[in-house]
Scaffold this active site. Structure first.
Site, PDB file in Angstrom:
ATOM      1  N   SER A  31      19.209 -52.855 -81.917  1.00  0.00           N
ATOM      2  CA  SER A  31      20.270 -52.611 -81.190  1.00  0.00           C
ATOM      3  C   SER A  31      21.342 -53.531 -80.913  1.00  0.00           C
ATOM      4  CB  SER A  31      19.472 -52.184 -79.587  1.00  0.00           C
ATOM      5  OG  SER A  31      19.025 -53.320 -79.172  1.00  0.00           O
ATOM      6  N   HIS A  53      21.883 -56.876 -75.975  1.00  0.00           N
ATOM      7  CA  HIS A  53      23.134 -55.904 -76.299  1.00  0.00           C
ATOM      8  C   HIS A  53      24.427 -56.523 -76.054  1.00  0.00           C
ATOM      9  CE1 HIS A  53      20.072 -52.573 -75.368  1.00  0.00           C
ATOM     10  NE2 HIS A  53      19.824 -52.832 -76.160  1.00  0.00           N
TER      11      HIS A  53
END
Length: 315
Positions: A144, A195
């Protein structure tokens, strides 16, 4: 971080259905290879998750640097894999066709490594500033972070428009920040630092020196590898001046394709072009006996122009 359980991998089945719905021949090679590698590591993990995740304690203090390579390729469960790879699928289709397969592969490899490094720096900084050593033991795994970096690139190349996040319209250029906060609050178990590291790497590429450094490194590699039949020149908007050569050595330059882009796209945006291409592919499958052309098949420029204008005139 929980260890995944054995059983029916519903997320993996849904991912495969998405791939076949789009059509394998409609997915650029590096994007398809990235999906395949992640699926392979999910089904055949190199190491258990606890031994492939990255943390300051494991990587920096215990010098287990191979985790930087392993962590982006391992996922906690099939749903973790599904959501990451579906996101990769759509980002990859757009970005690889814009940047070219070789440069996109270079971007993926660089981002995979740098997001881990930036993640470690963030965790180390927070642990030192807050005097909380637990941050050094936080272990993250998954693709991610790379996806957030690619999200920054996608928004950089297509800055206009809005996306809907939790029912609120958000401008594309701020979408990655809104998603960062939304995911953190809606799914507390996700890695906020991972992230954020991806966003920072993406900004280093679009706004900072990373792209110039990558250009320089690529130039050094090409100069050591010797001359080749193809040359790629990149700027902040992606590839330009792609050059090939005839058998007798005469160069064929495709600059005019970019200058007269509307002739080929009928003024459509990238998303509209993608949607129309997929619909056309599905229509062709149902109305012709011949299968679709493999990805990378190139018609002569005049024939391509004739077919595209004929298709647009018929609509």
């Amino acid at each position: 971080m929980q260890r995944r359980t054995r059983g029916i991998n519903t997320g993996l089945l849904l991912l495969l259905s998405q791939v076949f719905q789009i059509g394998i021949n409609n997915i650029p090679p590096v994007t398809l290879a990235t999906l395949a590698v992640n699926v392979w590591f999910f089904l055949n993990p190199w190491k258990p998750l606890y031994h492939s995740c990255i943390s300051v304690e494991k990587c920096y203090q215990q010098k287990d640097w191979q985790r930087l390579l392993l962590s982006p390729l391992h996922h906690g469960d099939d749903w973790h894999l599904y959501f990451n790879m579906v996101s990769m699928l759509w980002k990859g289709v757009k970005l690889e066709r814009r940047l070219g397969s070789r440069w996109f592969a270079y971007v993926i490899a660089t981002f995979s490594l740098l997001t881990g490094v930036v993640y470690l720096l963030l965790q180390f900084t927070v642990a030192e500033l807050l005097n909380q050593p637990d941050f050094k033991r936080n272990c993250a795994v998954g693709f991610s972070g790379v996806l957030f970096a690619l999200k920054v690139l996608s928004n950089h190349y297509c800055p206009g428009g809005f996306v809907n996040i939790l029912g609120f319209p958000v401008p594309n250029r701020f979408a990655c920040w809104a998603e960062l906060v939304a995911i953190h609050f809606c799914t507390p178990g996700t890695s906020f630092a991972g992230h954020l590291a991806g966003i920072l790497v993406g900004l280093m590429y679009t706004q900072g020196p990373l792209k110039k450094i990558m250009d320089t490194c690529a130039g050094i590699f090409i100069s050591h590898a010797g001359p080749s039949g193809q040359q790629n020149h990149f700027n902040n908007a992606g590839p330009s001046g792609y050059q090939n050569h005839y058998a007798d050595g005469r160069p064929v330059t495709y600059d005019a394709t970019y200058r007269n882009y509307d002739v080929y796209t009928a003024g459509l945006s990238e998303e509209e072009q993608l949607e129309r291409a997929l619909r056309a592919s599905i229509w062709d499958r149902g109305n012709t006996r011949n299968g679709p052309m493999p990805y990378g098949f190139r018609l002569p420029p005049e024939e391509m122009r004739r077919q595209r204008l004929h298709r647009f005139d018929g609509q």
